[in-house]
Motif scaffolding. Structure first.
Motif, PDB file in Angstrom:
ATOM      1  N   LEU A   4       0.821  -1.198   0.000  1.00 23.65           N
ATOM      2  CA  LEU A   4       0.000   0.000   0.000  1.00 23.65           C
ATOM      3  C   LEU A   4       0.862   1.257   0.000  1.00 23.65           C
ATOM      4  O   LEU A   4       2.004   1.257   0.465  1.00 23.65           O
ATOM      5  CB  LEU A   4      -0.922  -0.017   1.218  1.00 23.65           C
ATOM      6  N   THR A   6       2.445   4.856   1.024  1.00 26.22           N
ATOM      7  CA  THR A   6       2.833   5.344   2.347  1.00 26.22           C
ATOM      8  C   THR A   6       1.649   6.057   2.981  1.00 26.22           C
ATOM      9  O   THR A   6       1.091   6.976   2.380  1.00 26.22           O
ATOM     10  CB  THR A   6       4.021   6.313   2.246  1.00 26.22           C
ATOM     11  N   PRO A   7       1.210   5.636   4.166  1.00 26.61           N
ATOM     12  CA  PRO A   7       0.044   6.256   4.790  1.00 26.61           C
ATOM     13  C   PRO A   7       0.273   7.731   5.067  1.00 26.61           C
ATOM     14  O   PRO A   7       1.407   8.211   5.174  1.00 26.61           O
ATOM     15  CB  PRO A   7      -0.118   5.470   6.100  1.00 26.61           C
ATOM     16  N   VAL A 272       1.388  -3.183   9.552  1.00 26.15           N
ATOM     17  CA  VAL A 272       1.850  -1.796   9.594  1.00 26.15           C
ATOM     18  C   VAL A 272       3.121  -1.726  10.427  1.00 26.15           C
ATOM     19  O   VAL A 272       3.091  -1.941  11.639  1.00 26.15           O
ATOM     20  CB  VAL A 272       0.775  -0.864  10.192  1.00 26.15           C
ATOM     21  N   GLU A 299       1.894  -1.694   5.019  1.00 23.38           N
ATOM     22  CA  GLU A 299       1.995  -0.243   5.077  1.00 23.38           C
ATOM     23  C   GLU A 299       3.208   0.135   5.920  1.00 23.38           C
ATOM     24  O   GLU A 299       3.447  -0.467   6.971  1.00 23.38           O
ATOM     25  CB  GLU A 299       0.737   0.378   5.690  1.00 23.38           C
ATOM     26  N   ARG A 323      -6.877   2.872  12.011  1.00 24.82           N
ATOM     27  CA  ARG A 323      -6.479   2.158  10.788  1.00 24.82           C
ATOM     28  C   ARG A 323      -6.937   0.703  10.859  1.00 24.82           C
ATOM     29  O   ARG A 323      -7.365   0.128   9.851  1.00 24.82           O
ATOM     30  CB  ARG A 323      -4.953   2.218  10.608  1.00 24.82           C
TER      31      ARG A 323
END
Length: 332
Positions: A4, A6-7, A272, A299, A323
């Motif tokens: 995914l 980058t948050p 994450v 992530e 999240r």
């Protein structure tokens, strides 16, 4: 290809350092004390596990006439030397309840405040106890169950899902994990660094006290040299490895890191790991595995520390809590 982007998670410059992100929550986070139903269940080897159940509403505490509970359940696994009432567990539980889901926060063997009966303890690769907890929750009427875990608890979850995919309990629909040491060999080396001595002293002090209590129940246990131990290698060589059937600490670490099982996942799983996590080595970021996997969603926020992800907001939820809710909602 669930690698995914980058948050967007960010925090103030003052809190962006990995060590600050790691130390701030246990010291300063404010989390309400939640009322929980403590349940003790038996294991296959005549030991016990203590579980805390936190229903989203009073009505959710009871199954319907068919014994099935309408609400989903989230089982939360804590980290090394943690327990079900740690701030990060209670914070996650509160946010899961707010989303309308019941919660079971369970304690690894010997982590609920009482020394477990068996000589065996918990460790990074234990998955049979997690399966026991899941099975018990399913028997209580939960047909849809998600898993959430931090650090060691996250490693156990991902190993459970990947080591024998066909044996994963059918009630499991998804998982969300944070700050996971996917490569235990690499993570152990990182934690040996002088910059991480504050964490190592904390963990070793707690582990030593557990072994002294274990000695009272099992006089045959050799704790010679315990007081002088300073590293996980020393502790795992003398206790974790021989007690649980590993050759030595290196054998234990190599066989129990979840990284080697991630390609076999058949349940959607969020992983994450913050890029500035002071506990993790570069090998704890399984980028290539995520790119090739349909089920592993990786992530890597720029900041977040280890089980940090600070978010100062009136609802009390941290970014990691929100999240997890966001990801699990897609499947629950």
């Amino acid at each position: 290809m669930p690698l995914l982007p980058t948050p967007s998670y960010t925090t103030s410059l003052l809190l962006s350092n990995g060590h600050v992100q790691t130390l701030y929550p246990p010291l300063f986070r404010k989390v309400a004390i939640l009322d929980a139903e403590r349940v003790r269940i038996a294991t296959h080897d005549d030991d016990f596990l203590d579980l805390d159940f936190l229903p989203a509403t009073a009505e959710a505490a009871c199954p319907n006439a068919d014994g099935v509970r309408a609400r989903p359940l989230v089982i939360i696994s804590h980290g090394l030397e943690g327990h079900s009432r740690r701030k990060y567990v209670r914070g996650m539980a509160a946010c899961m309840n707010a989303a309308g889901w019941d919660v079971c926060a369970w304690n690894f063997r010997g982590c609920s405040g009482e020394t477990n009966r068996a000589l065996r303890m918990y460790h990074s690769g234990v998955t049979d106890d997690l399966h026991t907890v899941i099975s018990y929750c399913a028997e209580r009427g939960y047909a849809r169950i998600a898993l959430a875990g931090f650090s060691m608890g996250g490693n156990q979850i991902l190993k459970y899902l990947g080591e024998h995919p066909a044996a994963v309990h059918p009630a499991i629909v998804a998982a969300a994990t944070f700050s996971v040491p996917c490569d235990l060999v690499g993570a152990a080396k990182v934690l040996d660094r002088p910059s991480n001595s504050i964490y190592m002293r904390y963990f070793m002090r707690s582990l030593k006290e557990k072994m002294r209590k274990k000695k009272e129940l099992h006089p045959e246990l050799n704790i010679e040299g315990l007081d002088d131990m300073k590293t996980f290698a020393e502790f795992d060589n003398q206790f974790t490895a021989p007690i649980h059937g590993f050759r030595d600490a290196m054998d234990y670490w190599q066989r129990c890191g979840c990284g080697q099982f991630l390609s076999a996942l058949r349940v959607p799983a969020l992983l994450v790991n913050a890029k500035n996590d002071p506990f993790l080595s570069p090998t704890c970021y399984p980028v290539y595995t995520a790119r090739a996997s349909e089920f592993l969603h990786l992530e890597m926020p720029v900041t977040g520390g280890h089980v940090g992800f600070i978010r100062n907001h009136e609802d009390g939820c941290y970014w990691s809590d929100l999240r997890a809710v966001e990801f699990l909602r897609q499947h629950l």
